[in-house]
Design a protein around this motif. Structure first.
Motif, PDB file in Angstrom:
ATOM      1  N   ALA A 187       0.753  -1.300   0.029  1.00 26.16           N
ATOM      2  CA  ALA A 187      -0.028  -0.086  -0.038  1.00 26.16           C
ATOM      3  C   ALA A 187       0.987   1.337  -0.075  1.00 26.16           C
ATOM      4  O   ALA A 187       0.670   2.283  -0.593  1.00 26.16           O
ATOM      5  N   GLU A 188       1.880   1.200   0.858  1.00 23.88           N
ATOM      6  CA  GLU A 188       2.824   2.530   0.674  1.00 23.88           C
ATOM      7  C   GLU A 188       3.451   2.742  -0.637  1.00 23.88           C
ATOM      8  O   GLU A 188       3.782   3.690  -1.127  1.00 23.88           O
ATOM      9  N   ILE A 189       3.725   1.459  -1.243  1.00 22.51           N
ATOM     10  CA  ILE A 189       4.734   1.215  -2.316  1.00 22.51           C
ATOM     11  C   ILE A 189       3.589   2.189  -3.528  1.00 22.51           C
ATOM     12  O   ILE A 189       4.084   2.755  -4.135  1.00 22.51           O
ATOM     13  N   ALA A 190       2.433   1.639  -3.380  1.00 20.60           N
ATOM     14  CA  ALA A 190       1.211   2.021  -4.361  1.00 20.60           C
ATOM     15  C   ALA A 190       1.029   3.664  -4.211  1.00 20.60           C
ATOM     16  O   ALA A 190       0.841   4.288  -5.057  1.00 20.60           O
ATOM     17  N   GLN A 191       1.046   4.014  -3.086  1.00 22.54           N
ATOM     18  CA  GLN A 191       1.039   5.562  -2.836  1.00 22.54           C
ATOM     19  C   GLN A 191       1.942   6.323  -3.290  1.00 22.54           C
ATOM     20  O   GLN A 191       1.670   7.109  -4.081  1.00 22.54           O
ATOM     21  N   VAL A 192       3.166   5.874  -3.409  1.00 29.28           N
ATOM     22  CA  VAL A 192       4.399   6.453  -4.041  1.00 29.28           C
ATOM     23  C   VAL A 192       4.075   6.498  -5.346  1.00 29.28           C
ATOM     24  O   VAL A 192       4.311   7.327  -6.125  1.00 29.28           O
ATOM     25  N   LEU A 193       3.910   5.168  -6.098  1.00 27.93           N
ATOM     26  CA  LEU A 193       3.931   5.099  -7.604  1.00 27.93           C
ATOM     27  C   LEU A 193       2.538   5.905  -8.138  1.00 27.93           C
ATOM     28  O   LEU A 193       2.798   6.306  -9.246  1.00 27.93           O
ATOM     29  N   ALA A 194       1.552   6.064  -7.409  1.00 26.66           N
ATOM     30  CA  ALA A 194       0.415   6.548  -8.019  1.00 26.66           C
ATOM     31  C   ALA A 194       0.827   8.100  -8.249  1.00 26.66           C
ATOM     32  O   ALA A 194       0.262   8.527  -8.943  1.00 26.66           O
ATOM     33  N   LYS A 195       1.871   8.598  -7.626  1.00 27.32           N
ATOM     34  CA  LYS A 195       2.163  10.254  -7.689  1.00 27.32           C
ATOM     35  C   LYS A 195       2.961  10.309  -9.118  1.00 27.32           C
ATOM     36  O   LYS A 195       3.269  11.273  -9.576  1.00 27.32           O
ATOM     37  N   TYR A 196       3.370   9.021  -9.554  1.00 26.11           N
ATOM     38  CA  TYR A 196       4.140   8.998 -10.887  1.00 26.11           C
ATOM     39  C   TYR A 196       3.456   7.894 -11.993  1.00 26.11           C
ATOM     40  O   TYR A 196       4.218   7.017 -12.341  1.00 26.11           O
ATOM     41  N   PRO A 197       2.436   8.540 -12.676  1.00 30.62           N
ATOM     42  CA  PRO A 197       1.733   7.778 -13.569  1.00 30.62           C
ATOM     43  C   PRO A 197       2.374   7.327 -14.729  1.00 30.62           C
ATOM     44  O   PRO A 197       1.998   6.355 -15.424  1.00 30.62           O
ATOM     45  N   ASP A 198       3.629   8.072 -15.021  1.00 27.74           N
ATOM     46  CA  ASP A 198       4.538   7.763 -16.100  1.00 27.74           C
ATOM     47  C   ASP A 198       5.223   6.288 -15.752  1.00 27.74           C
ATOM     48  O   ASP A 198       6.365   5.846 -16.853  1.00 27.74           O
ATOM     49  N   VAL A 199       5.447   6.145 -14.415  1.00 24.49           N
ATOM     50  CA  VAL A 199       6.066   4.931 -14.045  1.00 24.49           C
ATOM     51  C   VAL A 199       5.340   3.691 -14.159  1.00 24.49           C
ATOM     52  O   VAL A 199       4.484   3.545 -13.477  1.00 24.49           O
ATOM     53  N   PHE A 200       5.753   2.822 -15.054  1.00 27.88           N
ATOM     54  CA  PHE A 200       4.884   1.780 -15.231  1.00 27.88           C
ATOM     55  C   PHE A 200       5.454   0.512 -14.316  1.00 27.88           C
ATOM     56  O   PHE A 200       6.502   0.240 -14.481  1.00 27.88           O
ATOM     57  N   VAL A 201       4.222  -0.130 -13.709  1.00 29.80           N
ATOM     58  CA  VAL A 201       4.772  -1.171 -12.951  1.00 29.80           C
ATOM     59  C   VAL A 201       4.388  -2.696 -13.304  1.00 29.80           C
ATOM     60  O   VAL A 201       3.361  -2.923 -14.001  1.00 29.80           O
ATOM     61  N   ILE A 202       5.478  -3.252 -13.332  1.00 29.95           N
ATOM     62  CA  ILE A 202       5.447  -4.637 -13.669  1.00 29.95           C
ATOM     63  C   ILE A 202       5.545  -5.738 -12.581  1.00 29.95           C
ATOM     64  O   ILE A 202       6.307  -5.667 -12.038  1.00 29.95           O
ATOM     65  N   SER A 203       4.310  -6.223 -12.334  1.00 31.70           N
ATOM     66  CA  SER A 203       4.183  -6.969 -11.087  1.00 31.70           C
ATOM     67  C   SER A 203       4.264  -8.614 -11.458  1.00 31.70           C
ATOM     68  O   SER A 203       3.535  -9.290 -11.838  1.00 31.70           O
ATOM     69  N   ASP A 204       5.433  -9.046 -10.905  1.00 32.26           N
ATOM     70  CA  ASP A 204       5.670 -10.640 -11.424  1.00 32.26           C
ATOM     71  C   ASP A 204       5.089 -11.504 -10.018  1.00 32.26           C
ATOM     72  O   ASP A 204       5.660 -11.277  -8.980  1.00 32.26           O
ATOM     73  N   GLU A 205       4.271 -12.083 -10.473  1.00 39.16           N
ATOM     74  CA  GLU A 205       3.420 -12.845  -9.288  1.00 39.16           C
ATOM     75  C   GLU A 205       3.481 -14.332  -9.635  1.00 39.16           C
ATOM     76  O   GLU A 205       2.581 -15.171  -9.096  1.00 39.16           O
ATOM     77  N   ILE A 206       4.643 -14.823 -10.301  1.00 38.71           N
ATOM     78  CA  ILE A 206       4.504 -16.193 -10.569  1.00 38.71           C
ATOM     79  C   ILE A 206       4.766 -17.229  -9.573  1.00 38.71           C
ATOM     80  O   ILE A 206       4.286 -18.235  -9.446  1.00 38.71           O
ATOM     81  N   TYR A 207       5.089 -16.530  -8.110  1.00 41.84           N
ATOM     82  CA  TYR A 207       5.181 -17.584  -7.217  1.00 41.84           C
ATOM     83  C   TYR A 207       4.247 -17.334  -6.079  1.00 41.84           C
ATOM     84  O   TYR A 207       4.012 -17.639  -4.865  1.00 41.84           O
ATOM     85  N   GLU A 208       2.882 -16.616  -6.638  1.00 46.27           N
ATOM     86  CA  GLU A 208       1.758 -16.594  -5.939  1.00 46.27           C
ATOM     87  C   GLU A 208       1.359 -17.663  -4.916  1.00 46.27           C
ATOM     88  O   GLU A 208       0.950 -17.367  -3.581  1.00 46.27           O
ATOM     89  N   HIS A 209       1.181 -18.886  -5.401  1.00 46.54           N
ATOM     90  CA  HIS A 209       0.560 -19.993  -4.714  1.00 46.54           C
ATOM     91  C   HIS A 209       1.812 -20.263  -3.573  1.00 46.54           C
ATOM     92  O   HIS A 209       1.333 -21.072  -3.103  1.00 46.54           O
ATOM     93  N   ILE A 210       2.781 -20.357  -3.656  1.00 42.68           N
ATOM     94  CA  ILE A 210       3.740 -20.808  -2.725  1.00 42.68           C
ATOM     95  C   ILE A 210       4.208 -19.717  -1.697  1.00 42.68           C
ATOM     96  O   ILE A 210       5.311 -18.841  -1.986  1.00 42.68           O
ATOM     97  N   ASN A 211       3.325 -19.452  -0.848  1.00 40.95           N
ATOM     98  CA  ASN A 211       3.319 -18.338  -0.074  1.00 40.95           C
ATOM     99  C   ASN A 211       2.861 -19.287   1.540  1.00 40.95           C
ATOM    100  O   ASN A 211       1.881 -19.842   1.643  1.00 40.95           O
ATOM    101  N   PHE A 212       3.604 -18.931   2.432  1.00 39.83           N
ATOM    102  CA  PHE A 212       3.603 -19.509   3.992  1.00 39.83           C
ATOM    103  C   PHE A 212       2.725 -18.516   4.735  1.00 39.83           C
ATOM    104  O   PHE A 212       2.678 -19.142   5.973  1.00 39.83           O
ATOM    105  N   ILE A 213       2.305 -17.517   4.314  1.00 37.86           N
ATOM    106  CA  ILE A 213       1.794 -16.670   5.414  1.00 37.86           C
ATOM    107  C   ILE A 213       0.231 -16.138   5.086  1.00 37.86           C
ATOM    108  O   ILE A 213      -0.138 -15.059   5.486  1.00 37.86           O
ATOM    109  N   GLY A 214      -0.266 -16.926   4.058  1.00 37.23           N
ATOM    110  CA  GLY A 214      -1.749 -16.824   3.840  1.00 37.23           C
ATOM    111  C   GLY A 214      -1.917 -15.860   2.453  1.00 37.23           C
ATOM    112  O   GLY A 214      -0.992 -16.017   1.655  1.00 37.23           O
ATOM    113  N   GLY A 215      -2.696 -15.152   2.283  1.00 41.28           N
ATOM    114  CA  GLY A 215      -3.300 -14.736   1.097  1.00 41.28           C
ATOM    115  C   GLY A 215      -2.555 -13.860   0.420  1.00 41.28           C
ATOM    116  O   GLY A 215      -1.705 -13.268   0.818  1.00 41.28           O
TER     117      GLY A 215
END
Ligand code: PMP
Ligand code: GLU
Length: 397
Positions: A187-215
């Motif tokens: 959320a903090e990172i998103a708040q910063v990035l939203a101030k810079y709409p020309d910075v495109f965010v590439i979110s690599d979530e390939i390990y999404e399901h191998i997560n030991f702390i929940g959602g």
């Protein structure tokens, strides 16, 4: 050699695959190597997925597929994003590619112009800086050490942004550290990035399901980023399908169209049979995903406790993926049989040659002080690897 382009000359070969190759070569000579180099699940693809592929062959799924992927697979990706991540993407916003690797590369090639800077929270996966270089961009590393659980802060990201910043590539759960960003951190990172709409965010979530702390938490959940983010995912890790080569990107429609154009000139639509298998993986029962996750969780506990017993290794407690990235630089400067260990790569070679354990040096991940172990192997082999390494490392003086 003289005919190789500057572009390809300046690329580093993939350190993960190079080490996998070395390990395989040694095994082929009859050496019993514990291969903890390349990151791929050691499980087989679930039976119901394999069955779908066999049926697809029998039903003649043998023609060119639509460049961005069959509509039914893009629909399955769209449904997955809604069901599992609460994200709204239409099939027209999705492009299916030859692995998450191509999906990432498509996006980088599409948004980065020569000279553009791309922010890479680091340690990061070996292929990110090379993809950026292929596009003529400039990788800008934002370093996070083990003292901050290898995670960058929003303030670090903001401090790295310049007028030339074009994109940010971020991975959570992370390869090579296993670190997972919390919702609050994102959320903090998103708040910063939203101030810079020309910075495109590439979110690599390939390990999404191998997560030991929940959602799983995605940066795309923050609505203010909706027009400046692409989510990358696929079937390689969650469904033990690395060889099937199916990944996808979901993002704004302009990006999907452009990635499709690029892919149409480069690789065409990906393997039609594998697309059938991927559809069933996304739409089918998810019990195998959960049972593999549980096994990885047990192995994580085991490898962390074993690594803590190795003098000179400093470890975090990875909360996802299947990697451990110990800080190991206390061994640099030590030697064995007259050979000095000067780097993480030297240490990896020493471990391969003396302990017959394959790992990947940390430099290619942006952390020369660390070494990466993939624990996508059985508990028995993990125990054996650490027994051998403990003995070998004790010989360094
Ligand atoms: N991203 C990360 C962080 C990875 O570790 C990998 C490794 N496979 C990929 C993307 C690419 O996955 P694939 O091309 O097999 O879908
Ligand atoms: N992503 C895995 C790894 O990091 C597979 C190899 C690769 O694509 O780099 O080992």
């Amino acid at each position: 050699m003289g005919q190789i382009s500057d572009r390809v000359k300046s690329l580093s070969a993939s350190a993960t695959f190079a080490m996998m190759q070395k390990s395989n070569e040694l095994s082929a000579q009859g050496v019993d190597v514990v291969n903890m180099s390349v990151g791929e699940p050691d499980f087989n693809t679930p039976d119901y997925v394999k069955k779908a592929a066999i049926e697809a062959v029998e039903q003649n799924y043998s023609k060119y597929s639509p460049v961005p992927g069959y509509m039914w697979l893009r629909k399955a990706c769209s449904d997955k994003l809604k069901r599992e991540n609460g994200l709204d993407y239409t099939p027209a916003q999705i492009v299916v590619s030859t692995g998450a690797k191509q999906a990432l590369c498509n996006v980088v090639m599409t948004v980065v112009n020569p000279g553009d800077e791309v922010l890479l929270p680091s340690p990061c996966w070996v292929s990110y800086p090379e993809m950026v270089k292929l596009a003529g961009g400039v990788p800008v590393v934002i370093k996070a050490g083990i003292d901050q659980d290898f995670k960058v802060t929003a303030a670090q990201i903001e401090a790295a942004i310049t007028p030339r910043t074009k994109a940010l590539m971020i991975c959570s759960p992370s390869n090579p550290t296993g670190s997972v960003y919390s919702r609050e951190e994102l959320a903090e990172i998103a708040q910063v990035l939203a101030k810079y709409p020309d910075v495109f965010v590439i979110s690599d979530e390939i390990y999404e399901h191998i997560n030991f702390i929940g959602g799983h938490q995605s940066l795309a959940q923050f609505p203010q980023l909706k027009d400046q983010i692409a989510v990358i995912n696929g079937v390689s890790k969650a469904y033990a399908m690395t060889g099937w080569r199916i990944g996808f990107m979901a993002g704004p429609e302009w990006l999907a169209k452009a990635c499709g154009k690029l892919q149409g000139q480069y690789t065409s639509g990906t393997c039609s049979v594998a697309q059938k298998a991927a559809q069933v993986a996304f739409d089918g029962p998810q019990d195998d995903v959960e049972s593999m996750r549980k096994v990885f969780n047990r192995r994580r506990d085991l490898i962390v406790s074993l690594a803590k017993e190795i003098p000179g290794f400093e470890v975090n407690n990875p909360q996802g993926a299947f990697y451990l990235f110990p800080k190991c630089d206390s061994y640099y400067g030590k030697s064995y049989e007259g050979k000095v260990i000067e780097s993480s790569e030297d240490l990896a070679m020493f471990l391969l040659e003396v302990a017959h354990v394959a790992a990947v040096g940390g430099t290619a991940f942006g952390s020369p002080e660390c070494i990466r172990f993939s624990y996508a192997t059985s508990e028995e082999r993990i125990v054996e690897a650490f027994r051998r390494m403990k003995e070998a490392l004790s010989k360094l003086a």
